[in-house]
Write an enzyme that holds these catalytic residues in place. Sequence first.
Site, PDB file in Angstrom:
ATOM      1  CB  ALA A 104      -1.750 -14.221  -7.935  1.00 20.87           C
ATOM      2  N   GLY A 109      -3.781 -12.962   0.786  1.00 20.32           N
ATOM      3  CA  GLY A 109      -3.592 -11.530   0.952  1.00 20.32           C
ATOM      4  C   GLY A 109      -4.322 -10.719  -0.105  1.00 20.32           C
ATOM      5  CB  CYS A 110      -4.488 -11.074  -3.791  1.00 19.27           C
ATOM      6  SG  CYS A 110      -2.702 -10.944  -4.043  1.00 19.27           S
ATOM      7  CB  THR A 111      -8.821 -13.220  -1.347  1.00 20.29           C
ATOM      8  OG1 THR A 111      -8.415 -14.062  -2.433  1.00 20.29           O
ATOM      9  CG2 THR A 111     -10.314 -13.359  -1.148  1.00 20.29           C
ATOM     10  CB  ALA A 114      -9.986  -8.133  -3.879  1.00 20.59           C
TER      11      ALA A 114
END
Length: 215
Positions: A104, A109-111, A114
């Site tokens: 998401a 973690g996703c930030t 990215a």
Amino acid sequence: MAKASPTLPNHSLPTLLHAHTLSYPSSQNLPLPPTPLNSQFFGLKLSHSSLSSIPSSSSFKGAIFAKVSKGSKPPPFTLKDQDGKTVSLSKFKGKPVVVYFYPADETPGCTKQACAFRDSYEKFKKAGAEVVGISGDDPSSHKAFSKKYKLPFTLLSDEGNKVRKEWGVPGDFFGALPGRETYVIDKSGVVQLVYNNQFQPEKHIDETLKLLKSL
């Protein structure tokens, strides 16, 4: 290449539930992932206000699809990007493409993942490869996420997780947490790498660049 699939002892989970402070080299004048105000666990928001929206394992159940594996050609897709434009996998035929599925937008973690792709983007361009991120967030969420962190690559909206299911991306914690899986597809449309690592988001960049150099 064997997939990394770390296992964690039960007693270590509480320590992972605390917010992580993420840092990048101060020499880069780019937005950095913030320290989350609420307790968040990688791709899953765990604040009391969001508990009702946590995806259950049933969210990813349905028709059974063959898992995309090395040496295979993945199912085609057509999804909307952060600008609301439709993008098909076939658009990238003739050049390597890195397709990474993540849980998401705006989660720690996703930030971190990215921003790591962003910081190495010139290396991907040098290798002649495109980078495409896919999650279940809608295009407006992707647009805000991309703008906030100055992401130079495409983010696609897989609302309903249809493509995630068709590709057979495995979930974590019995399906409660959408999987973090990266695929490297060569210029002929054949998968050359499948890499899964929920807990070390930046490793996805290292592994994909290593493979691209060998193509």
